[in-house]
Design an enzyme around this catalytic site. Structure first.
Site, mmCIF file in Angstrom:
data_model
loop_
_atom_site.group_PDB
_atom_site.id
_atom_site.type_symbol
_atom_site.label_atom_id
_atom_site.label_comp_id
_atom_site.label_asym_id
_atom_site.label_seq_id
_atom_site.Cartn_x
_atom_site.Cartn_y
_atom_site.Cartn_z
ATOM 1 N N CYS A 48 0.838 -1.194 0.000
ATOM 2 C CA CYS A 48 0.000 0.000 0.000
ATOM 3 C C CYS A 48 0.876 1.247 0.000
ATOM 4 O O CYS A 48 1.342 1.699 1.050
ATOM 5 C CB CYS A 48 -0.920 -0.014 1.225
ATOM 6 S SG CYS A 48 -1.940 1.463 1.318
ATOM 7 N N CYS A 61 -0.380 4.162 2.037
ATOM 8 C CA CYS A 61 -0.314 3.982 3.497
ATOM 9 C C CYS A 61 1.118 4.180 3.979
ATOM 10 O O CYS A 61 1.363 4.793 5.008
ATOM 11 C CB CYS A 61 -0.728 2.575 3.925
ATOM 12 S SG CYS A 61 -2.197 1.954 3.154
ATOM 13 N N ASP A 62 2.082 3.626 3.248
ATOM 14 C CA ASP A 62 3.446 3.526 3.777
ATOM 15 C C ASP A 62 4.470 4.398 3.060
ATOM 16 O O ASP A 62 5.609 4.504 3.518
ATOM 17 C CB ASP A 62 3.912 2.062 3.697
ATOM 18 C CG ASP A 62 2.990 1.152 4.494
ATOM 19 O OD1 ASP A 62 2.490 1.610 5.533
ATOM 20 O OD2 ASP A 62 2.766 0.006 4.081
#
Ligand code: NDP
Length: 312
Positions: A134, A137-138
């Site tokens: 992701c 997300c990261d």
């Protein structure tokens, strides 16, 4: 045991749209949000192809709007993960978080799909230490670093573009000699100086002492000029597609060979009369927010018709 007329499992565009329609039809729907409230779109950046948003909209914002709209018409949106589902006509028993049981007259399954991994032992070894599926997300953790994205579809291109805004350099490892992504996404990655596309490359391993420090690559698999070499990178991002979240239902429902729930023609009807499937869990072909939302609408309409026809 609590009884509900329409239980919706999952909170992506399919689940929330089903909830909006079911609530407006007075089915008093209960929706369990699942592991990732808002679904996969909460991990995407900008949605540019959903009709009605000429300037685009963030995935998280759109899902919050859909959630509010579902609640506005009376959907009971609950935190909770379905851990077991006994799918029985008119009285399915759905277990939430391993404890609470709910009896549902109709069930709409909209559990979506999850990211695929390559299956390398190193993905598990470096989980949370340089391996991610992701980017949105990261990506933040890789500011000014070098990363490699695997995949050649729209997700891979979108992730590479997103990471290029944060990272010093982004490699895009594509196993074929061409991208599968849409032309518009292709031209974006081709024109981005920070992205280097490695065609006919596979990631076969990772190395590093305390987290990922590099990737082992295989170039030109099976050809005379096949070659293995390593590059230094701080992170590996997988963008190689998804598998449907249908495991819970496989005992009861017909699935195709990839695990997608099989529905009747272009309807969301499963092989159990009171159970409907909408969105990516039943869609190996389109997998778009707009098609997921449309199938959620169809599922709610079918659930309503079913309840009326059965006099329930
Ligand atoms: P896709 O299935 O479209 O693409 C998967 C990519 O990963 C392909 O390039 C495939 O290679 C590659 N791949 C698969 N397995 C492996 C493996 N083991 N090793 C290396 N490479 C692998 O998935 P996406 O998630 O990209 O997209 C799914 C759907 O969502 C599509 O319909 C897409 O258009 C849509 N989408 C749309 C977006 C938008 O419009 N903004 C954004 C993101 C997704 P190969 O080509 O060789 O099979």
């Amino acid at each position: 045991m609590e009884k509900v007329r329409c239980l919706i499992i999952g909170s992506g565009p399919a689940g929330y749209t089903a909830a909006i329609y079911a609530a407006r039809a007075n089915l008093s729907p209960v929706l369990y949000e699942g592991v990732l409230p808002g679904g996969q779109l909460t991990t995407t950046t900008e949605i540019e192809n959903f009709p009605g948003y000429p300037e685009g909209i963030s995935g998280a914002e759109m899902m919050e709007d859909l959630r509010k709209q579902a609640i506005r018409f009376g959907t009971d949106v609950r935190f909770g993960i379905v851990t077991k589902a006994e799918l029985i006509p008119n009285k399915s028993i759905i277990t939430i978080d391993g404890e609470k049981e709910v009896e549902a007259t109709t069930v709409i399954i909209s559990t979506g799909a999850s990211a695929k991994y390559l299956g390398l032992p190193d993905e598990a070894k470096y989980a949370g230490m340089g391996v991610s599926a992701c980017a949105t997300c990261d990506g933040f953790f890789y500011r000014n670093k070098e990363v490699i994205v695997v995949g050649g579809g729209d997700t891979a291109c979108e992730d590479a573009m997103y990471l290029s805004r944060l990272c010093k350099k982004v490699y895009l490892a594509v196993r074929k000699d061409k991208l599968r992504a849409s032309k518009v996404m292709q031209s974006r990655v081709f024109n981005n100086d920070k992205i280097e596309i490695l065609f006919k490359h596979e990631v076969i391993g990772l190395f590093g002492e305390n987290g990922v420090e590099g990737a082992n690559l295989l170039k030109n698999r099976g050809e005379v000029n096949q070659e293995e070499y390593s590059i230094p990178v701080d992170g590996l991002f997988l963008a190689i597609g998804h598998h449907p979240n249908s495991d819970l239902f496989k005992e009861y429902l017909n699935l195709d060979e990839q695990g997608y729930i099989v529905t009747l023609g272009c309807t969301p009807q499963t092989n159990i009369s009171s159970v409907f499937a909408a969105g990516d869990v039943a869609d190996p072909r389109y997998r778009q927010a707009i098609t997921a939302a449309a199938s959620g609408c169809k599922a709610a309409i079918e659930a309503e018709r079913y309840l009326i026809e059965e006099g329930l």
